[in-house]
Design a protein around this motif. Sequence first.
Motif, PDB file in Angstrom:
ATOM      1  N   VAL A 180       0.883  -1.136   0.012  1.00 33.06           N
ATOM      2  CA  VAL A 180      -0.082  -0.180   0.039  1.00 33.06           C
ATOM      3  C   VAL A 180       0.900   1.365   0.073  1.00 33.06           C
ATOM      4  O   VAL A 180       0.685   2.038   0.943  1.00 33.06           O
ATOM      5  CB  VAL A 180      -0.962   0.128   1.197  1.00 33.06           C
ATOM      6  N   GLN A 181       1.707   1.171  -0.994  1.00 34.72           N
ATOM      7  CA  GLN A 181       2.860   2.394  -1.245  1.00 34.72           C
ATOM      8  C   GLN A 181       1.902   3.421  -2.084  1.00 34.72           C
ATOM      9  O   GLN A 181       2.680   4.530  -2.423  1.00 34.72           O
ATOM     10  CB  GLN A 181       4.073   1.915  -1.540  1.00 34.72           C
ATOM     11  N   SER A 182       0.786   2.984  -2.775  1.00 37.78           N
ATOM     12  CA  SER A 182       0.329   4.002  -3.607  1.00 37.78           C
ATOM     13  C   SER A 182      -1.152   3.288  -3.788  1.00 37.78           C
ATOM     14  O   SER A 182      -1.177   2.347  -4.309  1.00 37.78           O
ATOM     15  CB  SER A 182       1.024   3.866  -5.000  1.00 37.78           C
ATOM     16  N   ALA A 183      -2.018   4.191  -3.763  1.00 35.05           N
ATOM     17  CA  ALA A 183      -3.222   3.964  -4.001  1.00 35.05           C
ATOM     18  C   ALA A 183      -3.613   3.416  -5.510  1.00 35.05           C
ATOM     19  O   ALA A 183      -4.482   2.649  -5.877  1.00 35.05           O
ATOM     20  CB  ALA A 183      -4.479   4.800  -3.625  1.00 35.05           C
ATOM     21  N   ARG A 184      -2.857   4.445  -6.325  1.00 33.87           N
ATOM     22  CA  ARG A 184      -2.976   4.182  -7.812  1.00 33.87           C
ATOM     23  C   ARG A 184      -2.483   2.680  -8.167  1.00 33.87           C
ATOM     24  O   ARG A 184      -3.194   1.866  -8.863  1.00 33.87           O
ATOM     25  CB  ARG A 184      -2.350   5.251  -8.449  1.00 33.87           C
ATOM     26  N   GLN A 185      -1.395   2.656  -7.718  1.00 32.16           N
ATOM     27  CA  GLN A 185      -0.699   1.220  -8.169  1.00 32.16           C
ATOM     28  C   GLN A 185      -1.269   0.136  -7.367  1.00 32.16           C
ATOM     29  O   GLN A 185      -1.036  -1.154  -7.836  1.00 32.16           O
ATOM     30  CB  GLN A 185       0.861   1.443  -7.883  1.00 32.16           C
ATOM     31  N   LYS A 224       6.473   5.232 -15.281  1.00 31.17           N
ATOM     32  CA  LYS A 224       6.826   6.557 -15.141  1.00 31.17           C
ATOM     33  C   LYS A 224       5.693   7.154 -14.036  1.00 31.17           C
ATOM     34  O   LYS A 224       4.662   7.569 -14.523  1.00 31.17           O
ATOM     35  CB  LYS A 224       7.000   7.407 -16.084  1.00 31.17           C
ATOM     36  N   LEU A 225       5.969   7.116 -12.947  1.00 37.48           N
ATOM     37  CA  LEU A 225       4.838   7.375 -11.924  1.00 37.48           C
ATOM     38  C   LEU A 225       4.927   8.578 -11.382  1.00 37.48           C
ATOM     39  O   LEU A 225       4.147   9.101 -10.305  1.00 37.48           O
ATOM     40  CB  LEU A 225       4.830   6.228 -10.868  1.00 37.48           C
ATOM     41  N   GLY A 226       5.679   9.559 -11.933  1.00 35.88           N
ATOM     42  CA  GLY A 226       5.681  10.756 -11.175  1.00 35.88           C
ATOM     43  C   GLY A 226       6.430  10.717  -9.725  1.00 35.88           C
ATOM     44  O   GLY A 226       7.579   9.896  -9.629  1.00 35.88           O
ATOM     45  N   ALA A 227       5.957  11.499  -8.889  1.00 33.55           N
ATOM     46  CA  ALA A 227       6.555  11.203  -7.605  1.00 33.55           C
ATOM     47  C   ALA A 227       6.827  10.015  -6.740  1.00 33.55           C
ATOM     48  O   ALA A 227       7.387   9.785  -6.020  1.00 33.55           O
ATOM     49  CB  ALA A 227       5.771  12.504  -6.499  1.00 33.55           C
ATOM     50  N   GLU A 228       5.395   9.407  -7.112  1.00 33.80           N
ATOM     51  CA  GLU A 228       5.210   7.875  -6.596  1.00 33.80           C
ATOM     52  C   GLU A 228       6.412   6.978  -6.972  1.00 33.80           C
ATOM     53  O   GLU A 228       6.651   5.870  -6.303  1.00 33.80           O
ATOM     54  CB  GLU A 228       4.112   7.237  -6.708  1.00 33.80           C
ATOM     55  N   SER A 229       7.368   7.425  -8.051  1.00 32.04           N
ATOM     56  CA  SER A 229       8.436   6.574  -8.627  1.00 32.04           C
ATOM     57  C   SER A 229       9.564   6.494  -7.215  1.00 32.04           C
ATOM     58  O   SER A 229      10.196   5.666  -7.575  1.00 32.04           O
ATOM     59  CB  SER A 229       9.068   7.180  -9.866  1.00 32.04           C
ATOM     60  N   MET A 230       9.581   7.165  -6.770  1.00 26.31           N
ATOM     61  CA  MET A 230      10.507   7.263  -5.328  1.00 26.31           C
ATOM     62  C   MET A 230      10.615   5.810  -4.792  1.00 26.31           C
ATOM     63  O   MET A 230      11.655   5.726  -4.398  1.00 26.31           O
ATOM     64  CB  MET A 230      10.317   8.385  -4.493  1.00 26.31           C
ATOM     65  N   HIS A 231       9.343   5.269  -4.684  1.00 27.45           N
ATOM     66  CA  HIS A 231       9.538   3.933  -3.976  1.00 27.45           C
ATOM     67  C   HIS A 231       9.568   2.714  -4.975  1.00 27.45           C
ATOM     68  O   HIS A 231      10.517   2.024  -4.709  1.00 27.45           O
ATOM     69  CB  HIS A 231       7.949   3.766  -3.289  1.00 27.45           C
ATOM     70  N   ALA A 289      18.690   7.718  -7.422  1.00 24.53           N
ATOM     71  CA  ALA A 289      19.016   7.037  -6.240  1.00 24.53           C
ATOM     72  C   ALA A 289      18.493   7.999  -5.007  1.00 24.53           C
ATOM     73  O   ALA A 289      18.058   8.908  -4.890  1.00 24.53           O
ATOM     74  CB  ALA A 289      20.425   7.368  -5.964  1.00 24.53           C
ATOM     75  N   GLY A 290      17.940   7.014  -3.877  1.00 20.90           N
ATOM     76  CA  GLY A 290      17.454   7.667  -2.411  1.00 20.90           C
ATOM     77  C   GLY A 290      18.232   7.185  -1.366  1.00 20.90           C
ATOM     78  O   GLY A 290      18.810   5.942  -1.418  1.00 20.90           O
ATOM     79  N   LEU A 291      18.131   7.766  -0.338  1.00 20.30           N
ATOM     80  CA  LEU A 291      18.793   7.504   1.061  1.00 20.30           C
ATOM     81  C   LEU A 291      17.349   6.895   2.139  1.00 20.30           C
ATOM     82  O   LEU A 291      16.496   7.719   2.229  1.00 20.30           O
ATOM     83  CB  LEU A 291      19.508   8.708   1.574  1.00 20.30           C
ATOM     84  N   LEU A 331      11.642  -0.169 -20.017  1.00 18.71           N
ATOM     85  CA  LEU A 331      12.360  -1.080 -18.986  1.00 18.71           C
ATOM     86  C   LEU A 331      12.770  -0.332 -17.807  1.00 18.71           C
ATOM     87  O   LEU A 331      13.126   0.737 -17.536  1.00 18.71           O
ATOM     88  CB  LEU A 331      13.482  -1.828 -19.681  1.00 18.71           C
ATOM     89  N   GLY A 332      12.603  -1.246 -16.622  1.00 20.13           N
ATOM     90  CA  GLY A 332      13.236  -0.636 -15.353  1.00 20.13           C
ATOM     91  C   GLY A 332      13.774  -1.527 -14.348  1.00 20.13           C
ATOM     92  O   GLY A 332      13.372  -2.643 -14.331  1.00 20.13           O
ATOM     93  N   VAL A 333      14.772  -1.168 -13.486  1.00 19.97           N
ATOM     94  CA  VAL A 333      15.464  -2.155 -12.626  1.00 19.97           C
ATOM     95  C   VAL A 333      15.556  -1.133 -11.311  1.00 19.97           C
ATOM     96  O   VAL A 333      16.205  -0.144 -11.467  1.00 19.97           O
ATOM     97  CB  VAL A 333      16.612  -2.769 -13.011  1.00 19.97           C
ATOM     98  N   SER A 334      15.385  -1.741 -10.297  1.00 16.13           N
ATOM     99  CA  SER A 334      15.554  -1.115  -8.851  1.00 16.13           C
ATOM    100  C   SER A 334      15.976  -1.887  -8.048  1.00 16.13           C
ATOM    101  O   SER A 334      15.782  -3.021  -7.958  1.00 16.13           O
ATOM    102  CB  SER A 334      14.163  -0.230  -8.515  1.00 16.13           C
ATOM    103  N   TYR A 335      16.873  -1.582  -6.832  1.00 14.38           N
ATOM    104  CA  TYR A 335      17.208  -2.028  -5.759  1.00 14.38           C
ATOM    105  C   TYR A 335      17.152  -1.347  -4.743  1.00 14.38           C
ATOM    106  O   TYR A 335      17.438  -0.165  -4.562  1.00 14.38           O
ATOM    107  CB  TYR A 335      18.817  -2.510  -6.176  1.00 14.38           C
ATOM    108  N   ARG A 336      16.415  -1.913  -3.552  1.00 18.45           N
ATOM    109  CA  ARG A 336      16.176  -1.432  -2.218  1.00 18.45           C
ATOM    110  C   ARG A 336      17.062  -2.256  -1.291  1.00 18.45           C
ATOM    111  O   ARG A 336      16.895  -3.449  -1.053  1.00 18.45           O
ATOM    112  CB  ARG A 336      14.911  -1.076  -1.712  1.00 18.45           C
ATOM    113  N   SER A 337      18.032  -1.565  -0.659  1.00 13.18           N
ATOM    114  CA  SER A 337      19.033  -2.329   0.208  1.00 13.18           C
ATOM    115  C   SER A 337      18.341  -2.865   1.479  1.00 13.18           C
ATOM    116  O   SER A 337      17.346  -2.308   1.765  1.00 13.18           O
ATOM    117  CB  SER A 337      20.061  -1.466   0.672  1.00 13.18           C
TER     118      SER A 337
END
Length: 521
Positions: A93-98, A109-116, A225-227, A305-311
């Motif tokens: 539940v990190q986005s009602a839209r998604q 391309k989700l705008g601001a919600e792409s941060m997650h 990238a995010g902290l 295409l996209g790839v993400s990694y959360r540590s």
Amino acid sequence: MHPPSRQIPLASFFGIKIHKIVRFYPSFVKKAYLCRRFSKQNKKKQAPFAGERRPKASQRGATETTMKKFTILFFVLLFATRVSLAEGFQVNVQSARQSGMGHTGAGQKLGAESMHFNPAGLAFLKSDIETSAGMGAILSSADFRSGSLRAGTDNSISTPVFLYAGYRVYDNFSVGLSLTTPYGSGMNWGKHWAGAHLIQNISLKAFSIQPTAAYKITDRLSIGAGLQIALGNVDLSRSMMPVSYWSQGVLPTVDRYMASLGQTTDYTSSLGGVAPVSARLKGTSKVRVGYNIGLMYDLCDKVTLGVSYRSRINMKVTSGTAGLTYANEQVKALLGQLQALGMITIPALDQGTFNAELPLPSNTTFGISYRPAERWELAFDLQLVGWHAYKELNISFNEKQLAIDDIRSEKNYHNSFTYRLGAAFRATDRLTLRLGGYLDGSPVPSDRLNPETPSMNRLSATAGFTFSPSRHLDIDFGYNYIHGPEREGSYPYELNGQNLPFAGSYEIDAHILSLGFHLKF
């Protein structure tokens, strides 16, 4: 009713010699006499108190032998049965839209919600300022079966929240800040159910604050990238001995002993069927830091295409607190008398603080989105969750003078995969419809299946929509149904070196509603 279990002789758990024998009356204790061991210099035989009747010699020998064995060992708190604080639902539940689209997003391309979902997507902001905020409501239930036993949860509603704010600094560079609750768990099985020695209730939450930056290298390629700044809390309770052992082992033994002294008691009927004493643990983790990185590439106008990694983040509780609660005043009084006689040992948990470390696993996600027509978007995500990091859980109390042993328990979880699929259709300029689903694999071996957060391969179906009353405002709604089909397994429980696995089958259902608002300027 209690689940069928191995019949364990009381002698398996009793071992400390008793130096006092108390005669119990209906008011628990009115008179007492001491059975002392005398030194070689004092062999004088003492007579009983006036008016007291000693058991016959044959009864006395049998009774004293039994009572020498009668020590109920309450093993160090909750953790002695290998509690798994880290294991819980990854909250989708990190986005009602998604949420209405299978919670996909790594290739979109989700705008601001792409941060997650993929921080690289933040580089494609379509407005200078974009914010998104919302919350979810999780209504979950779990059922347990073992033979004729049935048990179910009475869970409160969980309310995860999310907040995103993005700012387009330049056409090819954007920054943002997000607040999410990526992990959480809540289960309430009740105080006196058969598995109370594993869990009565638990509430686990983890929060993540993430400042993010994204750069568009070319019109088709971006990085981000995010902290991750994470903190969390846990609140759980569990009985310090099995309800069945208290009802079928301890109380009948006390009744038999009292009968040998000529006293008639029926503690088995009057005080049985409850968890006699429970421990509650509460702790807040120290702030920990991780990172989230991503890459996004437009293969063509229709495919991204996209790839993400959360540590992985290791959460640490350094000064958690513990407390003790009793089933009722009568049970508390009886336990107090037994402990005064040295027949029971209840650790002084409420006089100390504990420390523990537990991991939030890494997440690696590969995503693709496809736009076959102007009004359609299809998406698929493959997510790898690094539960292999959860090999063991170590707990220790900070006050060494309490002499509470450290606990080291094996977990041996394995990595799991989640497969997500979603579709969106822009029905009108103001209304977008969504459907999706996912399959979420379990990381828990069958011999570690426990009622804290019953784990099995879960299936989910999702739906949602977005209504845009103006070009600056979008209102999102998402619905998510999760079903965990029945799974059998067991969880180890040890007393004095004897393994008493708690076995049965679990089934779960959950309904998740989410509401969100998008503002664009």
